[in-house]
Motif scaffolding. Structure first.
Motif, PDB file in Angstrom:
ATOM      1  N   GLN A 149      10.326   5.245   5.333  1.00 22.66           N
ATOM      2  CA  GLN A 149       9.483   5.244   4.509  1.00 22.66           C
ATOM      3  C   GLN A 149       8.735   4.076   4.378  1.00 22.66           C
ATOM      4  O   GLN A 149       7.772   3.937   3.589  1.00 22.66           O
ATOM      5  CB  GLN A 149       9.599   6.116   3.274  1.00 22.66           C
ATOM      6  CG  GLN A 149       9.754   7.518   3.480  1.00 22.66           C
ATOM      7  CD  GLN A 149      10.270   8.209   2.088  1.00 22.66           C
ATOM      8  OE1 GLN A 149      11.268   8.022   1.455  1.00 22.66           O
ATOM      9  NE2 GLN A 149       9.369   8.986   1.711  1.00 22.66           N
ATOM     10  N   VAL A 150       9.307   2.901   4.540  1.00 22.60           N
ATOM     11  CA  VAL A 150       8.886   1.630   4.184  1.00 22.60           C
ATOM     12  C   VAL A 150       8.802   0.710   5.314  1.00 22.60           C
ATOM     13  O   VAL A 150       9.626   0.898   6.497  1.00 22.60           O
ATOM     14  CB  VAL A 150       9.785   0.982   3.370  1.00 22.60           C
ATOM     15  CG1 VAL A 150       9.424  -0.552   3.015  1.00 22.60           C
ATOM     16  CG2 VAL A 150      10.114   1.513   1.887  1.00 22.60           C
ATOM     17  N   GLY A 181       2.163  13.902   5.069  1.00 26.69           N
ATOM     18  CA  GLY A 181       1.995  14.139   3.703  1.00 26.69           C
ATOM     19  C   GLY A 181       3.206  13.804   3.177  1.00 26.69           C
ATOM     20  O   GLY A 181       3.193  13.504   1.868  1.00 26.69           O
ATOM     21  N   ALA A 182       3.891  13.070   3.757  1.00 28.17           N
ATOM     22  CA  ALA A 182       5.399  12.365   3.143  1.00 28.17           C
ATOM     23  C   ALA A 182       4.759  10.807   2.481  1.00 28.17           C
ATOM     24  O   ALA A 182       3.870  10.294   3.190  1.00 28.17           O
ATOM     25  CB  ALA A 182       6.135  12.025   4.341  1.00 28.17           C
ATOM     26  N   GLU A 183       5.606  10.348   1.601  1.00 23.87           N
ATOM     27  CA  GLU A 183       5.378   9.025   0.814  1.00 23.87           C
ATOM     28  C   GLU A 183       5.555   7.956   1.877  1.00 23.87           C
ATOM     29  O   GLU A 183       6.525   8.150   2.588  1.00 23.87           O
ATOM     30  CB  GLU A 183       6.026   8.892  -0.340  1.00 23.87           C
ATOM     31  CG  GLU A 183       5.722   9.939  -1.523  1.00 23.87           C
ATOM     32  CD  GLU A 183       6.528   9.517  -2.660  1.00 23.87           C
ATOM     33  OE1 GLU A 183       7.785   9.285  -2.753  1.00 23.87           O
ATOM     34  OE2 GLU A 183       5.771   9.638  -3.855  1.00 23.87           O
ATOM     35  N   LYS A 184       4.570   6.842   2.095  1.00 30.03           N
ATOM     36  CA  LYS A 184       5.006   5.711   2.913  1.00 30.03           C
ATOM     37  C   LYS A 184       4.330   4.616   2.122  1.00 30.03           C
ATOM     38  O   LYS A 184       3.330   4.380   1.586  1.00 30.03           O
ATOM     39  CB  LYS A 184       4.087   6.223   4.063  1.00 30.03           C
ATOM     40  CG  LYS A 184       4.144   4.967   5.218  1.00 30.03           C
ATOM     41  CD  LYS A 184       5.098   5.306   5.976  1.00 30.03           C
ATOM     42  CE  LYS A 184       5.450   4.316   7.094  1.00 30.03           C
ATOM     43  NZ  LYS A 184       6.363   4.412   8.210  1.00 30.03           N
ATOM     44  N   LEU A 185       5.154   3.573   2.414  1.00 29.49           N
ATOM     45  CA  LEU A 185       5.100   2.188   1.646  1.00 29.49           C
ATOM     46  C   LEU A 185       4.742   1.473   2.807  1.00 29.49           C
ATOM     47  O   LEU A 185       5.550   0.895   3.468  1.00 29.49           O
ATOM     48  CB  LEU A 185       6.187   1.809   0.631  1.00 29.49           C
ATOM     49  CG  LEU A 185       5.818   0.542   0.172  1.00 29.49           C
ATOM     50  CD1 LEU A 185       4.552   0.601  -0.760  1.00 29.49           C
ATOM     51  CD2 LEU A 185       7.150   0.220  -0.814  1.00 29.49           C
ATOM     52  N   TYR A 186       3.542   0.769   3.064  1.00 35.55           N
ATOM     53  CA  TYR A 186       3.227  -0.416   3.691  1.00 35.55           C
ATOM     54  C   TYR A 186       3.408  -1.776   3.143  1.00 35.55           C
ATOM     55  O   TYR A 186       2.542  -1.735   1.951  1.00 35.55           O
ATOM     56  CB  TYR A 186       1.877  -0.220   4.688  1.00 35.55           C
ATOM     57  CG  TYR A 186       1.816   1.105   5.450  1.00 35.55           C
ATOM     58  CD1 TYR A 186       2.306   0.843   6.757  1.00 35.55           C
ATOM     59  CD2 TYR A 186       1.364   2.217   5.057  1.00 35.55           C
ATOM     60  CE1 TYR A 186       2.276   2.018   7.794  1.00 35.55           C
ATOM     61  CE2 TYR A 186       0.975   3.230   5.948  1.00 35.55           C
ATOM     62  CZ  TYR A 186       1.656   3.078   7.081  1.00 35.55           C
ATOM     63  OH  TYR A 186       1.657   4.385   8.052  1.00 35.55           O
ATOM     64  N   VAL A 187       3.978  -2.597   3.670  1.00 34.29           N
ATOM     65  CA  VAL A 187       3.953  -3.926   2.963  1.00 34.29           C
ATOM     66  C   VAL A 187       3.783  -5.098   3.766  1.00 34.29           C
ATOM     67  O   VAL A 187       4.356  -4.972   4.878  1.00 34.29           O
ATOM     68  CB  VAL A 187       5.682  -4.081   2.235  1.00 34.29           C
ATOM     69  CG1 VAL A 187       5.818  -5.346   1.809  1.00 34.29           C
ATOM     70  CG2 VAL A 187       5.782  -2.854   1.222  1.00 34.29           C
ATOM     71  N   HIS A 239       0.728  -1.160   0.018  1.00 36.81           N
ATOM     72  CA  HIS A 239      -0.068  -0.053   0.051  1.00 36.81           C
ATOM     73  C   HIS A 239       0.850   1.369  -0.007  1.00 36.81           C
ATOM     74  O   HIS A 239       1.631   1.552   1.089  1.00 36.81           O
ATOM     75  CB  HIS A 239      -0.792  -0.178   1.148  1.00 36.81           C
ATOM     76  CG  HIS A 239      -2.043   1.051   0.955  1.00 36.81           C
ATOM     77  ND1 HIS A 239      -2.551   1.673   2.205  1.00 36.81           N
ATOM     78  CD2 HIS A 239      -2.392   1.817   0.229  1.00 36.81           C
ATOM     79  CE1 HIS A 239      -3.558   2.440   2.089  1.00 36.81           C
ATOM     80  NE2 HIS A 239      -3.452   2.604   0.770  1.00 36.81           N
ATOM     81  N   PHE A 240       0.713   1.686  -1.165  1.00 37.51           N
ATOM     82  CA  PHE A 240       1.685   3.101  -1.274  1.00 37.51           C
ATOM     83  C   PHE A 240       0.701   4.302  -1.173  1.00 37.51           C
ATOM     84  O   PHE A 240      -0.161   4.485  -1.702  1.00 37.51           O
ATOM     85  CB  PHE A 240       2.243   3.132  -2.780  1.00 37.51           C
ATOM     86  CG  PHE A 240       3.556   4.009  -2.851  1.00 37.51           C
ATOM     87  CD1 PHE A 240       4.890   3.294  -3.086  1.00 37.51           C
ATOM     88  CD2 PHE A 240       3.487   5.363  -2.847  1.00 37.51           C
ATOM     89  CE1 PHE A 240       5.913   4.260  -3.119  1.00 37.51           C
ATOM     90  CE2 PHE A 240       4.619   6.182  -3.091  1.00 37.51           C
ATOM     91  CZ  PHE A 240       5.706   5.665  -3.066  1.00 37.51           C
ATOM     92  N   THR A 241       1.127   4.940   0.126  1.00 34.36           N
ATOM     93  CA  THR A 241       0.270   6.077   0.474  1.00 34.36           C
ATOM     94  C   THR A 241       1.007   7.073   1.126  1.00 34.36           C
ATOM     95  O   THR A 241       2.200   7.254   0.764  1.00 34.36           O
ATOM     96  CB  THR A 241      -0.782   5.281   1.505  1.00 34.36           C
ATOM     97  OG1 THR A 241      -1.614   6.244   1.997  1.00 34.36           O
ATOM     98  CG2 THR A 241      -0.235   5.013   2.580  1.00 34.36           C
ATOM     99  N   LYS A 242       0.131   7.932   1.854  1.00 35.86           N
ATOM    100  CA  LYS A 242       0.925   9.245   2.473  1.00 35.86           C
ATOM    101  C   LYS A 242       0.747   8.843   3.946  1.00 35.86           C
ATOM    102  O   LYS A 242      -0.249   8.596   4.576  1.00 35.86           O
ATOM    103  CB  LYS A 242       0.623  10.552   1.839  1.00 35.86           C
ATOM    104  CG  LYS A 242       0.832  10.676   0.553  1.00 35.86           C
ATOM    105  CD  LYS A 242       0.576  12.058   0.323  1.00 35.86           C
ATOM    106  CE  LYS A 242       1.204  12.691  -1.003  1.00 35.86           C
ATOM    107  NZ  LYS A 242       1.248  11.664  -2.195  1.00 35.86           N
ATOM    108  N   ASP A 243       1.845   9.290   5.015  1.00 33.88           N
ATOM    109  CA  ASP A 243       1.387   9.388   6.283  1.00 33.88           C
ATOM    110  C   ASP A 243       0.897  10.861   6.672  1.00 33.88           C
ATOM    111  O   ASP A 243       0.626  11.447   5.832  1.00 33.88           O
ATOM    112  CB  ASP A 243       2.914   9.405   7.117  1.00 33.88           C
ATOM    113  CG  ASP A 243       3.969  10.251   6.846  1.00 33.88           C
ATOM    114  OD1 ASP A 243       3.564  11.505   6.559  1.00 33.88           O
ATOM    115  OD2 ASP A 243       4.959  10.160   7.268  1.00 33.88           O
ATOM    116  N   ALA A 244       0.858  10.709   8.104  1.00 33.27           N
ATOM    117  CA  ALA A 244      -0.080  12.098   8.541  1.00 33.27           C
ATOM    118  C   ALA A 244       0.651  13.599   7.921  1.00 33.27           C
ATOM    119  O   ALA A 244      -0.144  14.379   7.815  1.00 33.27           O
ATOM    120  CB  ALA A 244      -0.096  11.810   9.790  1.00 33.27           C
TER     121      ALA A 244
END
Lengths: 763, 237
Positions: free
Chosen positions: A259-260, A229-235, A222-227
Motif C-alpha cells: 500500500q506504500v 478503492g484500497a488505501e494507497k500512500l504515494y510518497v 499523497h494518501f489516496t485510493k488505488d483503482a
C-alpha cells in the motif's frame, strides 16, 4: 588460496582469478555453477567499464529537468511546516493551535509533542501546520503559541562533564568509557612509553559538523485510493533508503508494504543523515490522510542544521611513543565527544598503524548535551580520529628526524600503500619539502610560508547480497531497461548499475536505460557505509549475465542456431561458426516479446585480495603568518576501490571527498551559545562551507585494483576519501610554519594563536 | 541647501527627491507594504509628486495581486501576495522547479536566475519587483528536450553530483560566458563565488565553463558575445 563461499550450490566450473594490482598480482581459485558469471578480475576485457562515461542523468540535472522531492508539485497540494522548541531544556506546558487554525488558508494544525516528555534541545518539533501556500505556513507557525517551563541546559562537552552540570538524559551525561578491543591497562602503556625513544602527550580537538545537504530533509505524501478503492500512500522522499522509508511508514500508519510506494529518483545530497521514515515522512503522510490532499513537508535550512544530524565533536588526548627506528610501541587515547541528546559519539580512532607488539588502549566517553542528535556522517568517526592519529605519527617522526612517509610505512601493513605513496610524492613534488619545517626554500622567507603534508585512510569493503535484486527487460526495440528500487544520492549509482549490467550483457551502452528510486522495483540497499557501489555493481554484473543467457535462449530458436553457440560480444550477437548480428537486428527477432529477468545478488566471496580499501592524500598549503589565513594550493588524492566502473564519477567522488575535507579542515563549525542553548549559525552564511574561491588544484588518481570480493570486484568509495584531507592540511601547516594547530577548524585566529604561543615559548 | 526653497510650485520628482519624500511622508506605509519601484518609478525619469500624497498607488498587498511575468519568453499571469519571492513564484506557482531553494537568504546561489540579463538570487527578489523584466531560468536556456551548450558541458565534464546546486551554477556560467570574451578556469572560479556546492564539484564546474566556451557556448537569448556559438540554438528562448 581461499575458495568461493557459495558452498551450498552445485559447483561445476573452476576459474583462476588474477587479483591485486600491477606489481602485486595474486591468483585465487574460485568455483561456480556453470550459469554463473565469472567474477571480474585483472584479466577481464571490458567494453566500457573503466572508461569515462558521463552519468546517464547528467543532462537531466544540468537542464533542470530532474525532479527532486522538493520539486514535486501535485494538483491541490498543501504545504506543511513544523513549529519547534525554543528552549534547550524544560517542559512544554501548553500548545495553543487555535490562533493558527483561524488563519486563512490553514487546513490543519496538529500537536506533535507529547506533553509528558522533557524538552532536550532547542529545535524539537512540537506542532505542525498545513496550509494552502508556503507563505501561509510562515504565518501559521508564528501563530502557534507554545508555553515552556525552562530548565538549565548544557551545550558543550566541557560544561556537561562538570560534577554540577544539569543532567541531559536519565543518567550521567558522560557514559562509562568504552574500552577498545585488545586494550592493555594503563600501567602497561606507561611502561612501554618509558622505553620509547620519542613520545608525545597531546590533545586534539575537532568540531561538530552538520551534513548540510543542499536539499533539506522532506517528503511529499499523497494518501489516496488505488483503482480498486484500497488505501494507497504515494510518497516522494529525499532519502538514502527508499525501502527503509517504506518500512517506517507501514509501521507508523499501519499499512501493508504493497500500500506504500516510495519514489526517490533524485536526491539533493545525503551524507549519512537521510535514512528511514523521519518526522517529515510520517507527518506528511498523516496530514495527507487528514486533509485528503497531497502534502509537501520540506524542512527549512535552519531546521536542517538543528535536528537532522551532525558529526560529533571530539577532544582526543593521545599519549604515544616509538622506538628509535620509528616503530610504534604504545598508543593510548582518551576521547570525549558529544552526539547531542544521543550517546553515540565516538571518534573510534581507526588505526592504520598497528605494528606487532604495540601496546594500545582506547577509552571513549560519549557525552550527552542539550544539542541536536548526531547522525552517521560520511565515514562516521574516522575524520575525527584521523585528525589526531595522522598528526601524532607526524609529531613522532619529527622528533626522530624521520620522513613522515617513511615513518608511516614502518607501521602500516597495507599492501598498496607503498605504491600509493610513491605516486603521491611524485605528483605533489615531495622532494621540495623541507624536512625541518618552518624554514627552507619551500617555506620561503616572507610572511607567507608554504609546506607539504600527508595523511592516509582506511575503510572497509562493505555491502553484500542483503536481498538485493535487479530486474532487466530487453525489448524488441533493442532497449535494455535495468531496474532497482534503491536511490542515487549523487554518487552515480544509476550509471554504475547500468554500466555493470550492460557490460555483462554485452549490449551497446547507448541502449541502457536505468530506473532507480521506486520501491515497486526489486529491493536495493540503503546508501550508508559505502555499500551501494559494491552491492549494486555485483548485482548488476550477475543480472546482466543472467539476462544474456535468457536472451540467447530465446534468440537461438528464432535464429535457427543453438543457444549455447551464441554470445554477445561488444554490442553484437555472435555465433561460434562466425556469424554475427547487430544488437538491434537480434532484438528485432524477439517479435513482440521481451526478455525479462529478475536476479537476486549472490553472496560476497569470503576472501579476495584485501578486505579494506585505502588511500593517501598529500597537500600543499600556504600560510600567511601575519593574518593566519591558510590557503590550500594543491591536493593529490590517490584511492583504491577495487574495479573502477566509471572513471569520471570515480574522480568526482574523490574530488568531493577532498573538498568536503577542506571544508571540515578550515571552515565548518557549529556554534552553540552556552547561555541560550541555541545554535548561533543555523544557516549557510555563518555556518561556512568551502566555496569556489577556496578551491586548490586537486589531482585525483584511481588506484586500479581487482579485489575479488564480489562478482564486480568493486569496493565502496564514498567515505574513505573524506578522511585524510584535514590531517594532510594540518601536517602541511605544521611543515610550513613549524607550529602545529591541534584544533579544527584551523581558522586564522587559531593559526595566529599557535604562532604566538610558539613565539612566546609556550607549548 | 537652497534647492527646497527655490520654487514653491509642485515640480517633477527625481528619484532622489522621491527618496527624500519617502523619508518625510510615508515611511510607515512603505515599510509595511511593498512598493513597486520598477512599475511605478524605475522606468520613468520622473513621476508626478502628487503620487506621494497618497501612498496607495505605490503600494500593494497584503492581499494577492495579479501580475504578469515574462519568463523564458512567455507571458505568465499569476496571483501572488507581494511578499512572495520570485523563487517561490517560479517553483510553487509556475512549476518551474529548476531554480532550487537551499538557503533561502541569498547565500548559496542555488536559486540563481537572470533578470534582464543580470544574475539574481531569486530567493531575495520579490515576484512583484520583476513585472516588466525579462526572467530567464535554466528551463529556458534551450528548447524543450534539448540542452544548452553550457548544460551539455556540465554533463560532459561531470560537473555535478547530487545536482541540486547545478541549475544555479549553469545560470552563473551562462551569464559569465555571455559577458566574458575569453573565459578561463580562473575567471570561471571568480564568477562562481556566489554559488555553493556541497558534494564538492567546483573544479569540474570551472572545467565545464571552459569547455562550453571553446565549444562556443550557446547563448541563445543573450546576444552579445556568444554570437557564433549560439547560432544553432537561436530561436530557443
Amino acid at each position: 588460496m581461499a575458495s568461493n563461499s557459495r558452498k551450498n550450490v552445485a559447483l561445476d566450473r573452476e576459474d583462476v582469478l588474477k587479483l591485486g594490482f600491477a606489481g602485486n598480482v595474486v591468483e585465487k581459485r574460485v568455483t561456480r555453477k556453470d550459469d554463473e558469471v565469472r567474477p571480474w578480475d585483472l584479466e577481464t576485457k571490458f567494453q566500457y567499464v573503466g572508461t569515462r562515461v558521463p552519468r546517464f542523468d547528467g543532462l537531466a540535472k544540468a537542464t533542470g529537468r530532474a525532479k527532486y522531492t522538493y520539486d514535486v508539485n501535485l494538483p491541490g497540494m498543501l504545504y506543511a511546516r513544523f513549529v519547534r522548541t525554543t528552549v534547550a531544556a524544560g517542559t512544554v506546558k501548553e500548545i495553543d493551535l487555535s490562533k493558527a487554525l483561524a488563519l486563512p488558508g490553514v487546513k490543519a494544525a496538529e500537536q506533535v509533542w507529547d506533553l509528558k516528555n522533557p524538552v532536550r534541545y532547542a529545535g524539537q518539533a512540537v506542532a505542525v501546520v498545513c496550509c494552502e501556500t508556503s507563505e501561509q505556513c510562515d504565518d501559521a507557525v508564528r501563530a502557534v503559541k507554545v508555553q515552556y517551563e525552562r530548565k538549565p541546559h548544557v551545550v558543550t562537552v566541557e560544561d556537561a562533564i562538570k560534577d554540577d552540570a544539569p543532567q541531559v538524559g536519565n543518567r550521567k551525561n558522560a557514559t562509562e568509557p568504552q574500552i577498545g578491543r585488545n586494550a592493555v591497562d594503563v600501567e602497561e602503556i606507561d611502561a612501554a612509553l618509558k622505553t620509547a625513544a620519542a613520545t608525545v602527550d597531546v590533545t586534539y580537538r575537532t568540531q561538530v559538523q552538520t551534513h548540510t545537504a543542499l536539499e533539506t530533509h522532506g517528503t511529499v505524501a499523497h494518501f489516496t485510493k488505488d483503482a480498486t478503492g484500497a488505501e494507497k500512500l504515494y510518497v516522494w522522499a529525499s532519502t538514502q533508503g527508499t525501502f527503509t522509508v517504506r518500512e517506517g511508514l507501514c509501521r507508523a500508519l499501519k499499512l501493508e508494504a504493497n500500500q506504500v510506494e516510495v519514489i526517490s529518483e533524485f536526491v539533493g545530497g545525503g551524507f549519512g543523515a537521510k535514512f528511514g521514515a523521519d518526522e517529515t515522512a510520517i507527518w506528511a503522510a498523516r496530514l495527507s490522510k487528514k486533509t485528503g490532499a497531497p502534502v509537501k513537508l520540506m524542512l527549512t535550512r535552519k531546521e536542517e542544521h538543528l535536528c537532522t544530524g551532525n558529526r560529533p565533536d571530539s577532544v582526543q588526548h593521545v599519549r604515544a611513543g616509538c622506538d628509535k627506528d620509528g616503530n610504534l610501541v604504545a598508543w593510548h587515547v582518551r576521547n570525549w565527544g558529544t552526539g547531542g541528546v544521543v550517546p553515540n559519539a565516538g571518534a573510534r580512532n581507526p588505526m592504520i598503524y598497528t605494528p606487532r607488539g604495540m601496546k594500545t588502549r582506547k577509552e571513549e566517553f560519549a557525552v550527552l548535551t542539550n544539542c541536536g542528535p548526531q547522525a552517521a556522517m560520511r565515514a562516521p568517526a574516522h575524520p575525527q580520529g584521523a585528525f589526531a592519529n595522522e598528526q601524532v605519527v607526524d609529531e613522532l617522526a619529527e622528533k626522530l628526524g624521520m620522513d613522515p612517509i617513511a615513518f608511516r610505512l614502518k607501521n602500516d601493513s597495507y599492501k598498496q600503500r607503498p605504491a600509493q605513496y610513491e605516486l603521491g610524492k611524485k605528483l605533489i613534488g615531495w622532494e621540495r619539502r623541507n624536512p625541518k619545517g618552518g624554514d627552507g626554500p619551500l617555506a620561503g622567507t616572507g610572511a607567507r610560508k608554504r609546506g607539504l603534508g600527508v595523511a592516509a585512510a582506511t575503510w572497509g569493503v562493505n555491502g553484500g547480497a542483503d536481498g538485493t535484486a535487479v530486474a532487466i527487460v530487453i525489448s524488441p526495440d533493442g532497449t535494455v531497461e535495468v531496474r532497482n528500487g534503491c536511490q542515487d544520492i549523487g554518487t552515480g549509482t544509476r550509471t554504475l548499475l547500468g554500466l555493470t549490467a550492460g557490460e555483462a550483457l554485452g549490449c551497446p551502452k547507448e541502449k541502457i536505460r536505468v530506473r532507480l528510486g521506486h520501491t515497486t522495483d526489486p529491493f536495493g540497499p540503503a546508501s550508508g557505509g559505502s555499500v551501494t557501489g559494491p552491492t549494486l555493481s555485483a548485482a548488476g554484473v550477475e543480472a546482466g549475465h543472467a539476462a544474456k543467457l535468457a536472451f540467447l535462449r530465446k534468440l537461438g530458436p528464432k535464429l535457427g542456431v543453438e543457444a549455447s553457440s551464441l554470445d554477445v560480444v561488444a554490442g553484437k550477437v555472435t555465433s561460434k561458426d562466425g556469424k554475427s548480428w547487430s544488437w538491434d537486428d537480434a532484438c528485432r527477432q524477439l517479435g513482440v516479446e521481451s526478455v525479462e529477468i529478475t536476479h537476486t545478488r549472490g553472496e560476497n566471496f569470503d576472501a579476495g585480495f584485501q578486505g579494506t580499501v585505502g588511500g593517501v592524500q598529500l597537500a600543499e598549503v600556504e600560510v600567511d603568518t601575519e593574518t593566519g589565513f591558510v590557503r590550500v594550493i594543491k591536493v593529490v588524492a590517490i584511492q583504491d576501490a577495487g574495479t573502477v566502473i566509471n572513471r569520471l564519477t570515480f574522480e568526482s567522488q574523490v574530488l568531493g571527498g577532498v573538498i568536503q575535507g577542506i571544508s571540515y579542515a578550515l571552515y565548518e563549525n557549529r556554534w552553540m551559545d552556552r547561555r541560550s542553548g541555541f545554535m548561533l549559525n543555523p544557516n549557510i552564511e555563518s555556518y561556512k562551507i568551502a566555496g569556489a574561491a577556496d578551491m586548490p588544484e586537486i589531482v585525483t588518481v584511481a588506484f586500479d585494483l581487482a579485489n575479488g570480493l564480489n562478482s564486480a570486484g568493486v569496493s565502496g568509495l564514498g567515505e574513505p576519501t573524506v578522511i585524510p584531507t584535514a590531517p594532510a592540511i594540518a601536517n602541511a601547516i605544521a611543515n610550513a610554519t613549524g607550529v602545529r594547530v591541534r584544533e579544527l577548524p584551523m581558522t586564522p585566529d587559531r593559526v595566529l594563536a599557535a604562532l604566538a604561543a610558539a613565539k612566546g615559548g609556550a607549548k | 541647501m537652497k534647492s527646497q526653497d527655490e520654487s514653491k510650485e509642485p515640480q517633477p520628482l527625481s528619484r532622489r527627491r522621491f527618496l527624500q519624500g519617502v523619508g518625510i511622508h510615508s515611511v510607515g506605509a512603505v515599510a509595511m507594504a511593498t512598493t513597486l519601484p520598477k512599475v511605478a518609478l524605475a522606468g520613468e525619469p520622473s513621476v508626478d509628486a502628487s503620487a506621494l500624497q497618497d501612498p496607495a498607488p505605490n503600494t500593494l498587498g497584503p492581499d494577492a495581486v495579479e501580475v504578469t511575468l515574462q519568463v523564458n519568453g512567455e507571458a505568465r499571469k499569476l496571483q501572488v501576495e507581494p511578499r512572495v519571492t520570485l523563487l517561490d513564484a517560479l517553483r510553487e506557482r509556475l512549476d518551474l522547479t529548476a531554480a532550487k531553494k537551499v538557503c533561502d537568504r541569498g547565500t548559496c546561489g542555488a536559486c540563481t536566475v537572470l533578470v534582464d540579463g543580470e544574475l539574481r538570487y531569486s530567493c531575495m527578489t520579490l515576484a512583484v519587483e520583476c513585472v516588466g523584466s525579462k526572467i530567464e531560468t535554466v528551463e529556458g536556456l534551450a528548447p524543450a528536450g534539448q540542452a544548452s551548450a553550457v548544460s551539455e558541458a556540465f554533463a560532459q565534464c561531470d560537473a555535478l553530483q547530487c545536482g541540486f546546486c547545478t541549475p544555479g551554477f549553469v545560470m552563473t556560467i551562462t551569464h559569465h560566458l555571455r559577458n566574458e570574451k575569453s573565459p578561463t578556469l580562473e575567471s570561471a572560479k571568480r564568477a562562481c563565488q556566489g554559488n555553493l556546492c556541497r558534494c564538492g564539484t567546483y573544479n569540474r564546474v570551472f572545467e565545464a565553463a571552459v569547455l562550453a566556451a571553446t565549444k562556443g557556448a550557446g547563448l541563445p537569448s543573450g546576444g552579445g558575445t556568444g554570437a557564433g556559438a549560439g547560432a544553432g540554438l537561436k530561436g530557443g528562448n
